[in-house]
Scaffold this motif. Sequence first.
Motif: not given
Length: 211
Positions: A75-87, A89-103
């Motif tokens: 469960q701890k590993a799953q929580r850590e993976q979830a936190i890493e995924k959230q981070i 995702d946040r970095h991805l949105v900050e970098t590209y803003t949207s999927s259209d801009r990424a394209a």
Amino acid sequence: MLTSCVLCGLTLLSFSALATTTAQARWYRYYDNGIPTLSSSVSEQHMSHGYDVLDNHMQVIRHVPPFSTQRYDQQKAQREQAIEKQIADRHLVETYTSSDRAALQRDRELSEIDNQIKRGEQQSQELTTALNNSISLAASYERNNKPIPVTIKTQLDNNRRLLTQSTTNVASLKTKREQAARQFANDIIQLKRIERQRMTPQEGAIESNPQ
């Protein structure tokens, strides 16, 4: 009469407090080799055996399984993976803003790499031609039983070296393009997933709004 009303009010308050206290009462029961043990607090034995949470009527409210180090680590590993995924995702949105801009960014970067590959391949062709000319010139000296001049030997070595570098560079650029295209594809998929998650509650709010 006033005294009676006050007494009645106090009696009702006492019953209400008693009812609240009774409703909040909890008992904790665990079994050790089939023998039940009941207490008003949770001990290490409860945690190791697993226990039932009971109300004041001895009805099971919920069951807590035995504590498991392995399950806790999972469960701890799953929580850590979830936190890493959230981070991520946040970095991805900050970098590209949207999927259209990424394209759009993908198209720009891949186009630039394609141009570099094209220039590299053209350079390789020119170096190949220059190397072949140097080889032909050196061969003509050998056919005439004449020593090959140092300048021609130097030309041969330089053209071979430059051609190897150019070929290696083109191969590296092609690998870079494949990796960039793969990374952009993954990023755009993730961005679209994030966008769908953001749109879902908004759509639900619009549909629930009466017309």
